[in-house]
Enzyme design. Structure first.
Site, mmCIF file in Angstrom:
data_model
loop_
_atom_site.group_PDB
_atom_site.id
_atom_site.type_symbol
_atom_site.label_atom_id
_atom_site.label_comp_id
_atom_site.label_asym_id
_atom_site.label_seq_id
_atom_site.Cartn_x
_atom_site.Cartn_y
_atom_site.Cartn_z
ATOM 1 C CE LYS A 175 -3.770 0.151 2.257
ATOM 2 N NZ LYS A 175 -5.030 0.177 2.977
ATOM 3 N NE ARG A 177 -6.371 4.536 5.030
ATOM 4 C CZ ARG A 177 -7.893 4.144 4.740
ATOM 5 N NH1 ARG A 177 -7.965 2.703 4.500
ATOM 6 N NH2 ARG A 177 -8.825 4.820 4.965
ATOM 7 N N GLY A 195 -8.097 -7.378 4.865
ATOM 8 C CA GLY A 195 -8.841 -7.510 6.080
ATOM 9 C C GLY A 195 -8.229 -8.259 7.509
ATOM 10 C CG MET A 245 -2.240 -7.526 9.527
ATOM 11 S SD MET A 245 -0.679 -7.231 8.887
ATOM 12 C CE MET A 245 -0.824 -6.862 7.408
ATOM 13 N NE ARG A 292 -5.445 -4.545 -3.661
ATOM 14 C CZ ARG A 292 -6.011 -5.126 -2.686
ATOM 15 N NH1 ARG A 292 -5.153 -5.247 -1.491
ATOM 16 N NH2 ARG A 292 -7.026 -5.043 -2.630
ATOM 17 C CG HIS A 324 -13.808 -10.668 4.624
ATOM 18 N ND1 HIS A 324 -14.213 -11.859 4.864
ATOM 19 C CD2 HIS A 324 -12.581 -10.518 5.101
ATOM 20 C CE1 HIS A 324 -13.125 -12.496 5.589
ATOM 21 N NE2 HIS A 324 -12.386 -11.482 5.439
ATOM 22 C CB SER A 333 13.401 -42.382 -12.767
ATOM 23 O OG SER A 333 12.431 -41.655 -12.351
ATOM 24 C CB CYS A 381 8.681 -40.908 -11.550
ATOM 25 S SG CYS A 381 9.741 -42.109 -10.454
ATOM 26 C CE1 TYR A 431 11.066 -38.832 -16.544
ATOM 27 C CE2 TYR A 431 13.388 -38.977 -17.769
ATOM 28 C CZ TYR A 431 12.569 -39.617 -17.023
ATOM 29 O OH TYR A 431 12.475 -40.811 -16.350
HETATM 30 C C1 PEP Z 1 8.559 -42.593 -5.083
HETATM 31 O O1 PEP Z 1 9.188 -43.287 -4.016
HETATM 32 O O2 PEP Z 1 8.791 -41.364 -5.271
HETATM 33 C C2 PEP Z 1 8.193 -43.134 -6.377
HETATM 34 C C3 PEP Z 1 7.857 -42.809 -7.307
HETATM 35 O O3 PEP Z 1 7.720 -44.606 -5.944
HETATM 36 P P1 PEP Z 1 6.592 -44.885 -5.142
HETATM 37 O O4 PEP Z 1 5.517 -43.684 -4.764
HETATM 38 O O5 PEP Z 1 5.620 -46.192 -5.936
HETATM 39 O O6 PEP Z 1 6.999 -45.646 -3.995
#
Ligand code: PEP
Ligand code: MG
Length: 902
Positions: free
Chosen positions: A29, A98, A107, A109, A343, A459, A786, A854, A874
């Protein structure tokens, strides 16, 4: 020797001294008031006390040295500029105090208006206002009320109650019917309430009022609701708030005065135009609180054309200057327009995309900047389902679509009940006349919020939009009776626990459960809406920004999928392969019996028979997946969980066996099963016989899976497909484990691919800390890594991933040990460090090593940025998060690398 120069810390900035880039120091502000002042817009003069001063106060409980003098100096110069003295009996200067943190916390503070009024200056104020006694006494009672509640913790209901009493005595329900004498009487009442609760008279000394109000704003940074809001919005706890001291202008001086809120575009849809609410003869707090119903801003044109035109000019100016949607608070004091705040405005997820697209069209920003202005959390919101409406469902009320989405749930009328029922797993809709900051817990717990009063800037609307929660506000056909826990609408009574459906886009309210359907954005991702040929600003904007993200990103995005259907959907959502195909579900259902045979096998032949029966079933599973992901990599992970997970639970089995024995039935098979379950019982199954360990202990199990994968790939290749299998070994901690599995797998691959050549990669998960720390050795035997960040987090922290989040994470979050669960967003310092070490050492040993992730973190926006920084190839995530990961991978490039491109 030269005299030691002592440089005093600067804690106070005049508005003319700041600018919009000083948000850390002056709060949002303050920085924006300074910016508007410097743009020459009519901002009431004032000054800002820095967040540094707040932090110093909160650390010690005392104002830092020099602050009081600096305030005095700035106040004196403000008084000179205004030609009035604070609280002067004849011609008083009044100020508002303010809060204003770096990030807006609507709202949460405190604010105190009309500081400087006392028993004597109230008379001076009346004279200033042309003898308007009513206005002067109304201002004074507001000061005592706000000051009492905010600074001295007098319960607000006491003041509300006294006000209601005064109205009742007068036979009215409207504040405006109270005249000067009534309000003078109310001031006396308020003072008594103040004395009763604080043990002291209401302070008459203006500077004392100012100092106490400033202190209260500092302290409101740590108020419970502010702490809760920060946690919810992930705002750091140590920023502190700035305090703005601004000379008062009045919107409640009669019909030629008023106050309002304006947006330069529609914050709900992003559509261009003038949006806002206006309330004549009122102070700003009346609008934000949603206490009286406002009129649309356009009506100001009829009421006060000069101010309206001026406001539009400033709005255009501000939008051009900030190059973004601005929201503005303004007050008109007897025909003179004052800008009280601006803002870059909060907006819905849809508006964020639409506005970013429009600003690119208007040449105000480029596509990189557009990408920067949207985020994965917003995209995820746009993928929420919508109501599927047919004539069966007629709305019973229509309010304002304050925050989009489709929410269905049981009606509750209090925040506490919302929290209670949500904890029992119920979906609830919180119904209130209007919300206030005390409702925050309930709003967090609810699926949606429905109010009968207040506009788009109430609000409820502002907070719900900030949380991405569905909200319908101002549904005034609802007659809500909170004590009785019910509302009536269209002749029907709805009581607590009844189901309603609310549409935060259209503002419509339905009784009962309306079915839901995929959102337009999901339909676009599914390929059933063509952005080039439909008139839908949102879909076009999403398409454009996603295309830019795809062009920019360096991370590929794969999906975690273990069925053909999931693979197909993820591919439509843009997945560039499968990063994790878990094989465990393939051992469930009617295949359980084969698994039991495998486990109970007493001879090699019995075991081989069971495996041979599983082989063709597994092969078919993989054929389907390779077909759906033709031409793209598919990482199949060999079986991971402990085998006893495929058997019945010990207790249940023991009871069954005992009962059957009692009845004299033949239980030989069940007894064998029970013995096996007992034998396999583990105290810590997560650290037990699972993953690669299982493959090393049960002969032929991994071999069967490898054969099924490679035979499926060969079959696909023979029928003209382009399968790209990658075999992944779970839970490896030592290179020798991987080498053993690999040697066996290579023999099978060699044998099966003799018929038809198919490239098969062999790699490993990195999910045991030891694997990360010996990645250089492991890379010698792996073509890819992975990162299984679920297990890696579990084992790095020693947190059981199945237990801890529900058990005690609340305390860790409360203490700030982490701001978000490390299972949700990667812990960069610990688990992230393991990822970094493994990536670096793995690549050093084998430069062409492919690196992916993963675990659940692969679809978490912040974690995607981290994986980009580490240089993985990836991320892999569930199908619905694929678009989010694509977007964030693009954003990571424009945010971390500036101009880098793929
Ligand atoms: C992990 O452990 O991150 C994984 C992808 O395998 P899971 O979740 O199947 O143990
Ligand atoms: Mg794992």
């Amino acid at each position: 020797m030269a005299a030691q120069e002592t440089v005093e810390h600067k804690y106070v900035y005049d508005f003319a001294e700041g600018n919009k880039d000083l948000k850390d120091l002056l709060g949002g502000k303050g920085a924006n008031l300074a910016e508007m002042t410097n743009l020459g817009l009519p901002v009431p003069p004032g000054f800002t006390i820095t967040t540094e001063a707040c932090k110093a106060y909160l650390a010690t409980g005392e104002e830092p040295d020099g602050l009081a003098d600096q305030i005095a100096a700035h106040l004196a110069s403000l008084e000179r500029a205004m030609g009035r003295r604070l609280g002067d009996p004849q011609d008083p200067l009044l100020v508002s105090v303010r809060s204003g943190a770096k990030f807006s916390m609507p709202g949460m503070m405190e604010t105190v208006l009309n500081v400087g009024l006392n028993d004597r200056s109230v008379v001076g104020l009346s004279a200033q206002a042309g003898g308007n006694d009513r206005f002067a006494w109304d201002s004074y009672r507001r000061l005592i009320q706000m000051f009492g509640k905010t600074v001295c913790e007098v319960p607000g209901e006491e003041f509300e109650h006294a006000l209601d009493e005064a109205k009742r005595a007068k036979g009215t329900t409207n504040d405006l019917d109270l005249d000067a004498d009534d309000l003078r009487g109310l001031v006396d009442e308020y003072k008594k309430i103040f004395l009763k609760h604080t043990g002291r008279e209401f302070p008459q000394e203006p500077r004392e009022q100012l100092d106490l109000a400033i202190r209260a704003v500092f302290e409101s940074w740590n108020a419970e609701r502010a702490v809760l809001y920060r946690r919810q919005e992930r705002i750091p706890a140590d920023l502190g708030t700035a305090v703005n001291v601004v000379s008062m202008v009045f919107g409640n001086l009669g019909p030629d005065s008023g106050t309002g809120v304006a947006f330069t575009r529609d914050p709900a849809s992003g559509a261009q135009g003038i949006y806002g609410d206006y309330l004549a003869n009122a102070q700003g707090e009346d609008v934000v609180a949603g206490i009286r119903n406002t009129v649309p801003l356009q009506e100001l044109e009829q009421l006060d054309k000069k101010s309206y035109d001026e406001l539009l000019r400033y709005m255009a100016r501000l939008e051009g200057h900030y190059k973004d949607l601005c929201d503005i608070e303004f007050t008109i004091e007897r025909g003179k327009l004052w800008m009280l705040q601006t803002r870059v405005g909060k907006r819905t997820a849809a508006a964020a995309f639409v506005i970013a697209g429009q600003l690119v069209d208007e040449g105000l920003i480029d596509l990189d900047e557009a990408l920067h202005r949207v985020n994965g959390a917003q995209l995820a919101q746009l993928m929420f389902p919508r109501f599927q409406l047919d004539h069966e469902f007629q709305p019973v009320a229509k309010g304002i679509g304050a925050s989009p989405g489709a929410a269905v749930g049981k009606v509750v009328f209090t925040s506490a009940r919302a929290v209670e029922l949500a904890a029992e797993g119920e979906d609830v809709i919180l119904v209130r006349r209007e919300t206030n900051p005390d409702d925050l817990n309930g709003m967090i717990a609810a699926k949606g919020i429905l109010t009968s009063r207040g506009g788009k800037t109430s609000h409820a609307a502002v907070v719900a939009r900030g949380m991405g929660k569905t909200c319908v506000s101002g549904a005034d056909e609802l007659d809500i009776d909170i004590p009785q826990r019910r509302f009536t609408v269209a002749g029907q009574t709805v009581t607590e626990g009844d189901i309603v459906s609310i549409d935060g886009t259209t503002g419509k309210v339905y009784l009962g459960e309306v079915p839901v359907m995929p959102s337009e954005v999901v339909q676009y991702f599914e390929g059933s809406l063509d952005p080039e040929h439909i008139d839908n600003a949102l879909v076009r904007a999403v398409h454009r920004i996603m295309s830019h993200a795809d062009a920019k990103r360096r991370l590929a995005v794969r999906t975690n999928a273990d069925t053909g259907a999931d693979a197909a959907r993820a591919r439509r959502f843009g997945a560039e392969g499968i990063g994790l195909c878990r094989t465990e579900h393939m051992f469930l259902g009617d295949r359980r019996e084969l698994v039991e045979r495998l486990i109970l096998a007493r001879t090699d032949d019995e075991r081989d028979e069971a495996l041979a029966a599983l082989l063709p079933l597994q092969r078919d599973d993989f054929v389907e997946i390779f077909r759906e992901m033709d031409g793209l990599p598919v990482t199949v992970r060999l079986i991971d969980p402990p085998l006893h997970e495929f058997l019945p639970p010990l207790e249940q089995l023991a009871v069954n066996v005992a009962v059957a024995q009692e009845r004299g039935e033949d239980v030989a098979k069940e007894e064998a099963l029970l013995a096996a379950v007992r034998r396999m019982h583990e105290e810590n199954p997560m650290l037990g016989l699972r993953g690669v360990r299982l493959g090393l202990v049960i002969p032929g199990l991994f071999a069967m899976q490898v054969r099924a994968i490679v035979e499926a790939a060969v079959a696909c290749a023979q029928s003209g497909g382009d399968p790209r299998p990658e075999i992944m070994v779970p839970l490896v901690g030592a290179v020798q484990e991987l080498e053993t599995v690999r040697a066996e797998a290579e023999k099978i691959i060699e044998e099966v691919t003799r018929e038809k050549a198919v490239d098969v990669l062999i790699g490993t998960m990195i999910e045991v800390p030891r694997a990360a720390l010996t990645a250089g050795q492991i890379a010698e035997a792996a073509q890819f890594f992975s990162f299984g960040t679920n297990d890696l987090t579990q084992m790095a922290w020693g947190f059981s991933r199945d237990d801890v989040e529900g058990a005690f994470f609340w305390r860790y979050l409360e203490l700030g040990i982490f701001g978000i669960s490390p299972f949700e967003s990667i812990d960069r310092d610990g688990v992230g460090r393991l990822v970094r070490i493994a990536a670096e050492e793995g690549r050093a040993a084998r430069p062409e090593l492919k690196l992916g992730v993963c675990g659940e973190h692969g679809g978490d926006p912040d974690s995607v940025h981290f994986f980009h920084e580490v240089g993985l190839d990836y991320v892999s995530c569930s199908p619905f998060r694929v678009p989010v990961a694509r977007l964030e991978a693009g954003r990571a490039v424009v945010e971390t690398d500036g101009s880098d491109s793929r």
